[in-house]
Design a protein around this motif. Structure first.
Motif, PDB file in Angstrom:
ATOM      1  N   GLN A 114      58.274 111.383 -22.903  1.00 33.78           N
ATOM      2  CA  GLN A 114      58.915 110.110 -23.228  1.00 33.78           C
ATOM      3  C   GLN A 114      58.153 109.353 -24.311  1.00 33.78           C
ATOM      4  O   GLN A 114      58.674 108.365 -24.850  1.00 33.78           O
ATOM      5  CB  GLN A 114      59.042 109.261 -21.962  1.00 33.78           C
ATOM      6  CG  GLN A 114      60.060 109.821 -20.978  1.00 33.78           C
ATOM      7  CD  GLN A 114      60.101 109.079 -19.661  1.00 33.78           C
ATOM      8  OE1 GLN A 114      59.058 108.618 -19.168  1.00 33.78           O
ATOM      9  NE2 GLN A 114      61.269 108.967 -19.064  1.00 33.78           N
ATOM     10  N   GLY A 138      65.907 109.963 -19.313  1.00 37.38           N
ATOM     11  CA  GLY A 138      65.207 108.683 -19.398  1.00 37.38           C
ATOM     12  C   GLY A 138      65.299 108.019 -20.754  1.00 37.38           C
ATOM     13  O   GLY A 138      64.297 107.501 -21.252  1.00 37.38           O
ATOM     14  N   VAL A 141      64.192 104.377 -20.702  1.00 39.18           N
ATOM     15  CA  VAL A 141      62.739 104.218 -20.724  1.00 39.18           C
ATOM     16  C   VAL A 141      62.211 104.449 -22.136  1.00 39.18           C
ATOM     17  O   VAL A 141      61.359 103.693 -22.629  1.00 39.18           O
ATOM     18  CB  VAL A 141      62.069 105.179 -19.728  1.00 39.18           C
ATOM     19  CG1 VAL A 141      60.552 105.192 -19.915  1.00 39.18           C
ATOM     20  CG2 VAL A 141      62.416 104.789 -18.302  1.00 39.18           C
ATOM     21  N   ASN A 579      72.358 103.873 -12.213  1.00 38.02           N
ATOM     22  CA  ASN A 579      71.424 104.848 -11.653  1.00 38.02           C
ATOM     23  C   ASN A 579      71.400 104.730 -10.138  1.00 38.02           C
ATOM     24  O   ASN A 579      71.092 103.676  -9.595  1.00 38.02           O
ATOM     25  CB  ASN A 579      70.019 104.617 -12.224  1.00 38.02           C
ATOM     26  CG  ASN A 579      69.997 104.753 -13.730  1.00 38.02           C
ATOM     27  OD1 ASN A 579      70.791 105.498 -14.299  1.00 38.02           O
ATOM     28  ND2 ASN A 579      69.102 104.042 -14.386  1.00 38.02           N
ATOM     29  N   ARG A 608      68.648 113.061 -11.957  1.00 46.11           N
ATOM     30  CA  ARG A 608      67.962 112.411 -13.065  1.00 46.11           C
ATOM     31  C   ARG A 608      66.543 112.039 -12.643  1.00 46.11           C
ATOM     32  O   ARG A 608      66.173 112.158 -11.473  1.00 46.11           O
ATOM     33  CB  ARG A 608      68.731 111.176 -13.527  1.00 46.11           C
ATOM     34  CG  ARG A 608      68.884 110.119 -12.477  1.00 46.11           C
ATOM     35  CD  ARG A 608      69.932 109.061 -12.827  1.00 46.11           C
ATOM     36  NE  ARG A 608      69.688 108.417 -14.090  1.00 46.11           N
ATOM     37  CZ  ARG A 608      70.477 108.580 -15.169  1.00 46.11           C
ATOM     38  NH1 ARG A 608      71.540 109.362 -15.103  1.00 46.11           N
ATOM     39  NH2 ARG A 608      70.209 107.958 -16.302  1.00 46.11           N
ATOM     40  N   PHE A 609      65.771 111.570 -13.611  1.00 46.09           N
ATOM     41  CA  PHE A 609      64.396 111.146 -13.373  1.00 46.09           C
ATOM     42  C   PHE A 609      64.360 110.052 -12.303  1.00 46.09           C
ATOM     43  O   PHE A 609      65.151 109.119 -12.330  1.00 46.09           O
ATOM     44  CB  PHE A 609      63.787 110.618 -14.669  1.00 46.09           C
ATOM     45  CG  PHE A 609      62.360 110.172 -14.534  1.00 46.09           C
ATOM     46  CD1 PHE A 609      61.380 111.086 -14.238  1.00 46.09           C
ATOM     47  CD2 PHE A 609      62.017 108.849 -14.701  1.00 46.09           C
ATOM     48  CE1 PHE A 609      60.060 110.687 -14.120  1.00 46.09           C
ATOM     49  CE2 PHE A 609      60.707 108.443 -14.581  1.00 46.09           C
ATOM     50  CZ  PHE A 609      59.724 109.365 -14.289  1.00 46.09           C
TER      51      PHE A 609
END
Length: 1012
Positions: A114, A138, A141, A579, A608-609
Motif C-alpha cells: 500500500q 485497499g 487506504v 465494507n 477484502r482486506f
C-alpha cells in the motif's frame, strides 16, 4: 516528583526557539512545534499528544530553555523496564523520524504494497495518479495515505473527495477514523445548512478545508462553477470510471459527460493534485479509458502505449495490481482471505410455481406478438420481461410488479424504450447507480401511457392478470417457494459452520420477503432470538443503512453486545463501496444478477482486506428447471467464472452481451410454443443464437487475454520491491513493529494488575479484565470504548477492530493511552510503585553478557526543513528513540552495533542484585554521562544524515542532490535540535562464578530478580 528537566539559566522574552527545542513554562517542560514565532510559541508537553498543544506568549509568561534531567539512581526497575519505556516512548511519537511525515499520526498500519502509490506520488511535483488495484485490496487506504502525507508536508492545503452520495458518510468516517482528517459533507441534504452558515458573499467551499462531496450534486450548473473556483488543491475521485463516457454510450451518457466536464475543469488547473480511484479503469472500451488517462496528462489521451515512451509515461501515473500480485505481502499479517470458495446450489420449482411460470411465459408471448407497431412491441416486451424477472425472484416481487405501472410506458421511441427497459429490468454495465436500482420495474400497462391499447384491456385480460397476482400470493412461504426453502437450508448450514452470511436480492420486495421468512425459520420455537436478521435496501437513506447495519453488528446503547450469529439480507445498494468484512464472511446470491460484475461486487464486500477468515464462501442459488436462470448462468456467470479462474482477473462482460441476452430470451419467450421448451436447443451451434453466444464468449475471452497482457505490459514498475522494503525498514526502525506493540500492551496491562485471558480464534489476541487497573487508565478505557463497553475488554491482533474493542496497533486510541500512562508514570516517581512498570534505571545480572555492558535509551529531536512545491521551506519536528550500548567502563567504552544493543532488551535476570549495589553502579555511570555525550551527539548527526537521505530517496532524486530526475526542490535539511535526552540507563552484569554458596544483602533488599 523528580523533575524530568532542568531549566537553563538564560531567559529572554524575545528569544527565538528552533522547532524541536525544549523549554520550561507553566511548571512543566514543552517541545517547540512548527508555527512558533518569537511572540507566540506553539508548544506540546514533553511526552504529550496533539490534544495537549498550547500557545504561550513569552512576553506575558516565563519561558526558559530547558534540558532533560538524567534519571535518578534510585529509580530502579526490573529486567523488563527498558523495553517497556522504549516501547511507550515510540508508540507515543506523533512526529516520528522516518521518510513519511504522516504515518505516526494515522490509525492504520499500511501493508508494504500500500506504500507503492504513496512513493509514486511523492516523486511527482503535482500528484496525478490512477489507482486501479483489484476490489478489496485497499484503494481507500492507498489514496488516504497520499492525502494524509501531502497535507502533513504542506504540499496540499485542503482535500475534497468526490463520490456517490451513498458512500459519502463512509468516506468521511474513513478519513476521520483512519487518517485523522475531519471533512464536511456536501450533499443535497446538507447544502442548505452550509449555505446558511457561510458569511455573506462567501463560498461554501474554502481551499484550506476538507470536504466529501456528492459528484452528481456538485456537477449541476448551479454549484459547479463556484466549486471549481474554490476547490481545494487535492481531489480524490472515487469510482472514477463512472465519470467518463464514450460516443457509443447511450444510457447514462449525459450523466457521465457532465461528470467528465467537471473533472476536466478541475484537471485543467496544473497545480491541482488529482487521485482517480477505480477497480475497473478499462471496461473493454478504449475511448473512455483514454479520457480517464487524459485527466492525468493530456499526452496520455493519444500517445501510443505500444511504444516504450508511452508505457514509460503511463507508468508514472498508473498503478494496477491483482490480488495474486500482492498475495505474498499479506502472508505475514493475514487479514486477507487466501481463497474464495464458490458453490452453485440448485432447486426444483414446485408444480404450482412451475404452472405460474408457464402461464406468465404464455401471457408474455401473446401480448408481445399481438402488439401493433414497433414501439408498442418494445414496451410490451420490456413489461413482459420485468414480470418474468420478478417471478424468478419471489412471489412478493411478482405481486409488486403486477401493481406497479411500467416505467417503459414513458418512452416516445423504440430507442428510448430500450434505454429505459434496459436500465430498469437488466443489470447493465452502464448502470452505476445500483443503490437506486432495486425497485421493481413494473409490468402494468396502465391507462394514460404511450400504449394506445392500455385503456382497452378486456375483462379477460384483466381477470388473467388478477389471477396471476393471486396465484403468486398463494406461493409465498417455504412450502411452495422452494427457492426460499433452499435458502433457509443453506443459511442454516453456513451458520452451523460459524459463518455470518449476507443474502443479496435483486428487489426491495424480495429482500423484505426473505428477511421475514428467514427470521421466522431461524428463531422458530425459541423463547429468545438466537439469530439476528435484518434487511437493508434502497428504501433506506445511506445514513439509515449504516445505522441498520450497526444495529446488527455493534453493541446497543445499553451496552448489550451484538448477536454472535447474524444474517444480513440486502439488495445491490450494498454491493459497492460499503465494507462489511469485519462482521460477515459469506455471500449468498439469492437472485442471479444479469451482469457478472454485480456478483463480483457483492462478493467483494466480504472478500477484502480486514477479513478475519482465511476462506470466505459464495453460494449461488438457481432454479434447475427455470430456463431463464439457465440462460443467465450459461451465457454470463459461468463463463465469467471460468475466465476469472484461468486468468486471475475479473473482466467486464462485453457490450454485445445485452444483444445476445435479448436474442436468447426472445428465443425462449417468443419462439418457444411448449411450456417445456428446452433451452438447450437455443444454444445449438448451428442456430443464430448459438452463433451469437459463441461470438460473445470468444470476444469476452479475447478481452480477458488482452487485459491480462496489458496488465503485464503496464505492470507497476515505477517502484521496485526492494525500494518498498527499504522504506518499510526505515518506518519500523522509527515507529516499531506490530509485534512490539502487541507485547508492550499485554505486558504493561498485566503489570498494572489487569487480568488477561485467551481470545477464542485469535492466538495472539487476548481479553482483559480491567477493573483493577489504575483509575486514570480505567477512565481512559471508558471514554475511548464507551461507558458500557464489553467486558472483559477484547484486544484483537488485527489492523481493525469492531467498535468497543481494541486493535493491537500503535495508533489505536486505547493502546496509545496505555503507552502514555506508562511513560508519564516512568517520569513521575511520586506515583505508587505498582503503577510504574517502566523505570528509567536498572541493573541486571544475566547470562546474556560476558562483560559488564551498559544500555542507554536516548531520545533525539530534529528540525526538518521540508521544501514545498510552492518554494516555501516548512519547518517540522521529527523525534526518534534509539538504543546505544557499550561494554566496559564509561571512561573507556567499547560501543556495540545497534542490533546487539536491541538484543539486550531480551536479557533475562539470572540472579537477584543487591539494591544498594545497583544504585551505586548507576550513580557511577550517571557521573560519566557527560564524557559519553560527544558519542551520543555524533550518533544524532548520523541519524540526521540518514533521515535526510531517506527523504531524498522517497522523492526520487532531487536535482540539487542527484541529477535531473524528480521534483526540483531545494532547501531540504535535517538538523539535530539540542542535546540528546538520556531517558534510561540500564546496566547488565555477567553472572559471577561462586563457590557453591549464595549470599544476599544483609537487609535482603534485591532488585531485578523475578520478572514482575
Amino acid at each position: 516528583m523528580t523533575p524530568p528537566t532542568t531549566a537553563a539559566p538564560a531567559r529572554d522574552a524575545s528569544r527565538e526557539y528552533a522547532v524541536g527545542s525544549l523549554v520550561h513554562a507553566r511548571g512543566r517542560e514543552w517541545v517547540v512545534l512548527p508555527g512558533s514565532e518569537p511572540e507566540l510559541l506553539v508548544l506540546r508537553p514533553l511526552g504529550g499528544t496533539d490534544d495537549d498543544i498550547a500557545g504561550v506568549l513569552p512576553a506575558l509568561e516565563v519561558v526558559e530553555p530547558a534540558r532533560f534531567a538524567p534519571p535518578s539512581p534510585s529509580d530502579l526497575g526490573d529486567q523488563g523496564a527498558a523495553a517497556l519505556l522504549r516501547s511507550a516512548l515510540r508508540i507515543g511519537f506523533r512526529s516520528s523520524a522516518g521518510p513519511f511525515r504522516s504515518l505516526a499520526g494515522i490509525s492504520v498500519e499500511p501493508r508494504p504494497y500500500q506504500l507503492v502509490p504513496l512513493l509514486m506520488a511523492l516523486r511527482q511535483e503535482t500528484v496525478r495518479l490512477l489507482i486501479a488495484d483489484d476490489v478489496g485490496i485497499g484503494k481507500t487506504v492507498e489514496s488516504g495515505l497520499i492525502a494524509a502525507e501531502l497535507l502533513a508536508q504542506g504540499d496540499a492545503r485542503g482535500l475534497v473527495v468526490l463520490c456517490s452520495p451513498a458512500l459519502a458518510e463512509q468516506w468521511r468516517a474513513e478519513l476521520r477514523g483512519k487518517f485523522g482528517i475531519d471533512a464536511e459533507l456536501v450533499l443535497a441534504s446538507t447544502i442548505g445548512r452550509l449555505e446558511r452558515s457561510r458569511l455573506y458573499g462567501h463560498s461554501v467551499f474554502r481551499p484550506d478545508r476538507n470536504y466529501v462531496v456528492s459528484t452528481d450534486f456538485i456537477k449541476s450548473p448551479r454549484h459547479r462553477d463556484d466549486f471549481i473556483k474554490n476547490c481545494p488543491d487535492l481531489v480524490i475521485v472515487d469510482e472514477a470510471h463512472t465519470c467518463v463516457a464514450d460516443t457509443a454510450n447511450n444510457g447514462g451518457r449525459q450523466q457521465r459527460q457532465q461528470r467528465y466536464a467537471l473533472l476536466r475543469a478541475l484537471a485543467d488547473d496544473p497545480n491541482r493534485h488529482l487521485l482517480l480511484v477505480t477497480a475497473t479503469p478499462h471496461s473493454g472500451k478504449e475511448e473512455p479509458f483514454r479520457n480517464l488517462l487524459g485527466l492525468l496528462d493530456k499526452k496520455l489521451e493519444s500517445i501510443s502505449l505500444d511504444r516504450q515512451a508511452g508505457r514509460d509515461l503511463l507508468a508514472q501515473h498508473f498503478v494496477q495490481r491483482r490480488r495474486a500480485d500482492i498475495r505474498d505481502d499479506f502472508r505475514d499479517d493475514a487479514n486477507f482471505p487466501s481463497d474464495r470458495l464458490t458453490q452453485e446450489v440448485d432447486y426444483i420449482l414446485h408444480p404450482d410455481y412451475r404452472r405460474l411460470l408457464n402461464e406468465v411465459l404464455s401471457y408474455a408471448r401473446e401480448t408481445v406478438r399481438s402488439a401493433d407497431g414497433a414501439l408498442q412491441q418494445r414496451i410490451r416486451w420490456w413489461s413482459a420481461l420485468a414480470l418474468l424477472r420478478a417471478l424468478g425472484s419471489s412471489p412478493a416481487a411478482v405481486r409488486k410488479t403486477l401493481h406497479t405501472r411500467a416505467g417503459v410506458q414513458d418512452a416516445d421511441s423504440v430507442t428510448e424504450a430500450d434505454v429505459i427497459g434496459s436500465r430498469t429490468v437488466t443489470d447493465t454495465a452502464d448502470d452505476e447507480s445500483a443503490e437506486s436500482a432495486d425497485a421493481v420495474p413494473g409490468a402494468l400497462l396502465a391507462a394514460g401511457g404511450t400504449d394506445p391499447d392500455a385503456e382497452a384491456l378486456d375483462e379477460e385480460d384483466k381477470a388473467r392478470l388478477l389471477a396471476m397476482a393471486e396465484a403468486a400470493e398463494a406461493l409465498a412461504g417455504p412450502a411452495k417457494d422452494r427457492k426460499l426453502k433452499q435458502l433457509i437450508d443453506t443459511v442454516k448450514e453456513l451458520l452451523d459452520e460459524g459463518h455470518n452470511p449476507i443474502v443479496f436480492c435483486r428487489f426491495i420486495s424480495t429482500a423484505e420477503y426473505v428477511k421475514n421468512h428467514l427470521d421466522k425459520a431461524l428463531n422458530k420455537n425459541r423463547k429468545t432470538k438466537a439469530y439476528a436478521v435484518e434487511a437493508v435496501t434502497g428504501e433506506l437513506s445511506p445514513d439509515q443503512r449504516v445505522a441498520r447495519i450497526a444495529a446488527l453488528t455493534e453493541e446497543d446503547e445499553n451496552g448489550e453486545a451484538p448477536p454472535e450469529r447474524r444474517v444480513l439480507v440486502a439488495t445491490d445498494c450494498l454491493s459497492e463501496g460499503v465494507n462489511l468484512q469485519e462482521s460477515f464472511d459469506a455471500v449468498i446470491h439469492y437472485d442471479l444478477a444479469w451482469n457478472p460484475t454485480r456478483h463480483e461486487q457483492r462478493e467483494g464486500r466480504v472478500d477484502r482486506f480486514g477479513q478475519r477468515r482465511d476462506i470466505v464462501k459464495a453460494v449461488t442459488l438457481y432454479g434447475a428447471d427455470n430456463a431463464i436462470d439457465g440462460i443467465v448462468l450459461d451465457v454470463l456467470l459461468r463463463k465469467h467464472a471460468r475466465i476469472r479462474k484461468a486468468t486471475g482477473i475479473s473482466v467486464p462482460v462485453p457490450d454485445s452481451s445485452e444483444n445476445v441476452m435479448q436474442a436468447v430470451l426472445e428465443g425462449l419467450i417468443l419462439r418457444g410454443e411448449r411450456p417445456e421448451y428446452e433451452q438447450e436447443s437455443l444454444f445449438a451451434v448451428e442456430s443464430a443464437v448459438g452463433k451469437q453466444t459463441a461470438e460473445l464468449h470468444q470476444a469476452w475471452q479475447s478481452a480477458a487475454e488482452r487485459e491480462k497482457a496489458s496488465r503485464s505490459r503496464y505492470a507497476q514498475n515505477a517502484v521496485k520491491r526492494d525500494e518498498v522494503a527499504q522504506e518499510v525498514a526505515e518506518v519500523r526502525a522509527s515507529l516499531g513493529t506490530g509485534e512490539e506493540v502487541r507485547r508492550f500492551t499485554r505486558h504493561a496491562l498485566k503489570a498494572l494488575r489487569g487480568v488477561d485471558g485467551p481470545l477464542r480464534g485469535e492466538p495472539d489476541g487476548f481479553t482483559l479484565h480491567s477493573e483493577a487497573l489504575p483509575a486514570p487508565l480505567r477512565d481512559a478505557f471508558s471514554t475511548l470504548l464507551g461507558p458500557r463497553h464489553p467486558r472483559p475488554v477484547v484486544f484483537h491482533n488485527t489492523p481493525t477492530a469492531p467498535r468497543g474493542e481494541v486493535a493491537l496497533t500503535r495508533t489505536d486510541p486505547v493502546v496509545a493511552a496505555v503507552a502514555r500512562f506508562v511513560l508519564d508514570a516512568a517520569l513521575d516517581d511520586q506515583m505508587p510503585e505498582w503503577q510504574r512498570p517502566a523505570r528509567r534505571c536498572g541493573v541486571v545480572r544475566t547470562t546474556a553478557v560476558t562483560k559488564r555492558t551498559t544500555l542507554l535509551l536516548v531520545r533525539y529531536r530534529f528540525q526538518l526543513s521540508l521544501p514545498g512545491r510552492d518554494g516555501v521551506v516548512r519547518q517540522q519536528l521529527a523525534e526518534d528513540a534509539r538504543l546505544l550500548a557499550f561494554r566496559g567502563s564509561a571512561t573507556n567504552p567499547d560501543w556495540l552495533p545497534e542490533d546487539e544493543a536491541i538484543a539486550l532488551l531480551e536479557a533475562r535476570a539470572a540472579q537477584n542484585t543487591d539494591r544498594a549495589f545497583a544504585q551505586d553502579r548507576i550513580e557511577g555511570i550517571l557521573g560519566s554521562l557527560e564524557s559519553l555525550m560527544p558519542v551520543l551527539e555524533e550518533r544524532g548527526e548520523q541519524l540526521a544524515s540518514r533521515l535526510l537521505e531517506s527523504h531524498r530517496r522517497v522523492r526520487g532524486a532531487f536535482r540539487d542532490v542527484r541529477g535531473a530526475s524528480g521534483p526540483a526542490r531545494r532547501g531540504l535539511r535535517v538538523d539535530v535540535q539540542g542535546r540528546p535526552d538520556v531517558l534510561g540507563v540500564y546496566h547488565y552484569l555477567p553472572v559471577p562464578v561462586l563457590d557453591g554458596t549464595h549470599s544476599t544483602a544483609a537487609n535482603g533488599t534485591t532488585t531485578n530478580g523475578e520478572a514482575r
